[in-house]
Motif scaffolding. Structure first.
Motif, mmCIF file in Angstrom:
data_model
loop_
_atom_site.group_PDB
_atom_site.id
_atom_site.type_symbol
_atom_site.label_atom_id
_atom_site.label_comp_id
_atom_site.label_asym_id
_atom_site.label_seq_id
_atom_site.Cartn_x
_atom_site.Cartn_y
_atom_site.Cartn_z
ATOM 1 N N ASP A 47 56.127 23.501 31.048
ATOM 2 C CA ASP A 47 55.691 24.583 31.938
ATOM 3 C C ASP A 47 54.768 24.075 33.043
ATOM 4 N N HIS A 48 53.826 23.206 32.711
ATOM 5 C CA HIS A 48 52.867 22.738 33.725
ATOM 6 C C HIS A 48 53.513 21.766 34.711
ATOM 7 N N ILE A 49 54.624 21.150 34.289
ATOM 8 C CA ILE A 49 55.304 20.180 35.146
ATOM 9 C C ILE A 49 56.185 20.866 36.194
ATOM 10 N N ALA A 50 56.617 22.092 35.914
ATOM 11 C CA ALA A 50 57.579 22.776 36.791
ATOM 12 C C ALA A 50 56.916 23.597 37.896
ATOM 13 N N LEU A 51 55.598 23.518 38.018
ATOM 14 C CA LEU A 51 54.899 24.410 38.947
ATOM 15 C C LEU A 51 55.033 24.008 40.412
ATOM 16 N N ASP A 52 55.570 22.813 40.681
ATOM 17 C CA ASP A 52 55.806 22.428 42.076
ATOM 18 C C ASP A 52 57.277 22.598 42.459
ATOM 19 N N GLU A 53 57.986 23.424 41.683
ATOM 20 C CA GLU A 53 59.386 23.750 41.975
ATOM 21 C C GLU A 53 59.504 25.252 42.233
ATOM 22 N N VAL A 54 60.421 25.636 43.112
ATOM 23 C CA VAL A 54 60.696 27.051 43.317
ATOM 24 C C VAL A 54 61.419 27.561 42.072
ATOM 25 N N GLN A 55 60.802 28.525 41.407
ATOM 26 C CA GLN A 55 61.309 28.959 40.106
ATOM 27 C C GLN A 55 62.769 29.398 40.178
ATOM 28 N N GLY A 56 63.550 28.887 39.230
ATOM 29 C CA GLY A 56 64.946 29.284 39.125
ATOM 30 C C GLY A 56 65.895 28.515 40.022
ATOM 31 N N GLN A 57 65.355 27.592 40.848
ATOM 32 C CA GLN A 57 66.215 26.856 41.774
ATOM 33 C C GLN A 57 66.317 25.361 41.461
ATOM 34 N N GLY A 58 65.797 24.970 40.301
ATOM 35 C CA GLY A 58 65.939 23.572 39.908
ATOM 36 C C GLY A 58 64.832 22.690 40.452
ATOM 37 N N LYS A 59 64.829 21.440 40.006
ATOM 38 C CA LYS A 59 63.721 20.534 40.287
ATOM 39 C C LYS A 59 63.669 20.037 41.725
ATOM 40 N N TRP A 60 64.767 20.199 42.477
ATOM 41 C CA TRP A 60 64.815 19.595 43.813
ATOM 42 C C TRP A 60 64.335 20.520 44.918
ATOM 43 N N VAL A 61 64.164 21.799 44.612
ATOM 44 C CA VAL A 61 63.671 22.752 45.615
ATOM 45 C C VAL A 61 62.156 22.874 45.422
ATOM 46 N N LEU A 62 61.413 22.300 46.345
ATOM 47 C CA LEU A 62 59.995 22.049 46.136
ATOM 48 C C LEU A 62 59.109 23.136 46.729
ATOM 49 N N LYS A 63 57.925 23.256 46.153
ATOM 50 C CA LYS A 63 56.870 24.071 46.740
ATOM 51 C C LYS A 63 55.530 23.408 46.439
ATOM 52 N N LYS A 64 54.497 23.821 47.162
ATOM 53 C CA LYS A 64 53.166 23.255 46.937
ATOM 54 C C LYS A 64 52.611 23.765 45.612
ATOM 55 N N LEU A 65 52.011 22.872 44.855
ATOM 56 C CA LEU A 65 51.428 23.261 43.582
ATOM 57 C C LEU A 65 50.216 24.160 43.801
ATOM 58 N N ASP A 66 50.177 25.269 43.106
ATOM 59 C CA ASP A 66 49.068 26.204 43.139
ATOM 60 C C ASP A 66 48.131 25.861 41.983
ATOM 61 N N LEU A 67 46.903 25.435 42.300
ATOM 62 C CA LEU A 67 45.985 25.009 41.245
ATOM 63 C C LEU A 67 45.651 26.152 40.287
ATOM 64 N N ILE A 68 45.563 27.356 40.801
ATOM 65 C CA ILE A 68 45.255 28.492 39.921
ATOM 66 C C ILE A 68 46.378 28.681 38.900
ATOM 67 N N ALA A 69 47.616 28.523 39.342
ATOM 68 C CA ALA A 69 48.747 28.622 38.405
ATOM 69 C C ALA A 69 48.686 27.509 37.365
#
Length: 528
Positions: free
Chosen positions: A260-282
């Protein structure tokens, strides 16, 4: 498991650790030659990625013979020397076991291809009509075999057919093999994607399938019962809640890898290659949830990276100088102050970073496949490569950087995968000579974890939970309190916590009211 509560695990990826026979590929004798280094680092358990016989389609996670050692790594005698020497130095060795699938070059699958009447046919999963399940490595999870007029199931590479765990004869063969390695003296196993063994493919129930707990119970009763065995199960497809339930109820697993903590820089539901900035609060919410779940039962695994995950300092910290060392120290402090078993991936201990290669220089099958798939989908070349630079598995597989020599001290010849050019200024020997190096800091941190029971037993309390820049928490027992303060950013930030009257166990700073970039400190308070 109780005896392992203070243990620290170090993962070795043999292909990239150390080459002693000058063929550009790491080997077992190379690992044996560095056991003193590992012991002095403060680790207790070596996790050895697969060294079994394999055609290496997925770098050894496609096993063609569970009993034999791949000659590229050495011999079974070399493996036993490694085990014996490790034991002499007080280190345990756990093997990496792939039980969800074999190589298509395994004798079982070769026999299965001979026809439906062959007893090994039912060791694998077949269908006359493929479903829409897709492979983790791109494309359909079903491969047609013309002479059988059927499809076999492969959740990973086409050369990695999934085993049919519903076949009791197969399960007994698996258990016999596990007992073989235990009888040789190995101390346990990391169990690759073990959440998949209970699947029902035809009902599309994959991770955490209907038979998972039944098979785990059988595994325990047949292999582990009455023995001191260290086990960790990789379970990427399960929830935190289920991870807690499984490690609480299933004696086969001391702990699991949950992502769960490793997937937080991915756009949920779109796989590991679609990236987003990690939210520290999350991230804080996720790790807090983990710590609270494992407060009274079960046990957590503490890791940032491994052979499948990018380098931690590039992914979460700051690989640029002058921030690399402090951000690496901050990441270790933040995670290893928590309850659970710390896992260090080779090179992480001195701040190795990711790499950016031209696509033709990558070796990982997943990376090569996704490059073609995303091109077909019309992704711009730059976007594809940026995702690969961020998340490609070869980031963590580049050869170990021992020193500043031509191939980083890994080999005397051209390695199987390119050495990161920054080995000239990022390497083990250089960092070990620096009194403010990452290695020195990590050694102290690991000693503190073993010295103070609060790190093992203390309750976890997240502080400043809505602060987007700082990660602060405390661990408490009736007798002790530690306060962990980390600055996740490259900015100077005022410390919201009063710390003037607290002792300092470990810090990467000299000033504690204004927190420098990537500040990390463990404060201590003895309670009467």
């Amino acid at each position: 498991m109780e005896k392992n509560r203070k243990a620290v695990v170090y993962q070795i990826y043999p292909l990239s650790f150390k080459d002693t026979n000058h063929d550009g590929i790491g080997d077992l004798n190379g690992i044996t030659s560095e056991l003193d280094y590992l012991r002095d680092l403060g680790i207790d358990v070596i996790w050895l990625s697969p060294v079994y016989q394999s055609p290496m389609d997925d770098n050894g996670y496609d096993i063609s013979d569970y009993y034999q050692i791949n000659p590229m790594f050495g011999s079974k005698a070399d493996l036993m020397v490694l085990l014996t020497t490790a034991h002499q130095k007080g280190l345990k060795v756990i093997m990496d076991l792939v039980l969800n699938h074999t190589s298509d070059e395994h004798v079982w699958f070769k026999e299965a291809l001979k026809g439906k009447d062959n007893p090994y046919y039912d060791y694998y999963i077949w269908s006359e009509k493929p479903s829409d399940i897709t492979s983790v490595f791109s494309g359909s999870a079903w491969q047609f075999v013309p002479h059988l007029n059927e499809y076999y199931f492969h959740l990973f590479s086409v050369k990695q057919p999934d085993l049919n765990w519903q076949n009791p004869r197969l399960r007994q063969e698996i258990y016999q093999m596990i007992n073989h390695w235990l009888d040789l003296g190995f101390d346990g196993f990391r169990l690759d994607v073990i959440d998949l063994i209970g699947k029902d493919v035809h009902q599309k129930q994959l991770a955490d399938g209907p038979y998972l707990e039944t098979y785990l119970e059988e595994l325990y009763e047949t292999c582990f019962k009455g023995k001191e065995v260290f086990t960790v199960g990789e379970m990427p497809g399960i929830s935190l809640k289920r991870a807690n339930e499984i490690t609480t109820t299933q004696k086969a697993l001391d702990m699991v890898f949950q992502f769960d903590h490793i997937a937080l820089d991915e756009v949920q539901g779109q796989g590991k290659w679609v990236l987003k900035k990690l939210d520290l609060i999350a991230l804080k919410q996720t790790l807090n949830h983990t710590q609270q779940l494992f407060k009274h039962q079960g046990w957590a695994s503490l890791f940032w990276s491994n052979h499948d995950q990018p380098r931690a300092v590039s992914r979460y910290g700051n690989p640029k100088e002058p921030y690399r060392k402090d951000s690496a120290k901050m990441l270790f402090t933040l995670l290893f102050g928590m309850k659970g078993t710390p896992y260090i991936y080779q090179g992480e201990e001195f701040g190795m970073t990711g790499i950016q290669l031209p696509i033709e220089d990558y070796r990982d099958i997943e990376t090569k496949n996704i490059y073609q798939e995303l091109k077909t989908k019309g992704w711009p070349e730059a976007d594809i490569m940026n995702s690969i630079y961020a998340k490609g598995r070869d980031n963590s597989r580049t050869p170990m950087q021992w020193n500043d020599s031509a191939y980083g001290g890994f080999s005397t010849v051209t390695p199987w995968l390119k050495v990161n050019p920054n080995h000239i200024w990022i390497n083990r020997d250089l960092d070990s000579k620096d009194p403010n190096g990452i290695l020195s800091y990590l050694k102290t941190l690991l000693k503190l974890r073993k010295q103070y029971d609060v790190f093992t037993d203390g309750d976890f309390h997240l502080l400043e939970d809505q602060n987007p820049n700082l990660f602060i928490y405390e661990r408490t027992t009736p007798k002790e309190r530690v306060l962990v303060v980390c600055n996740w950013t490259s900015a100077n930030i005022e410390n919201p916590i009063k710390v003037d009257n607290l002792d300092i166990l470990l810090t990467n700073a000299s000033e504690h009211n204004t927190l420098k970039p990537y500040y990390a400190t463990i404060f201590y308070e003895k309670r009467d």
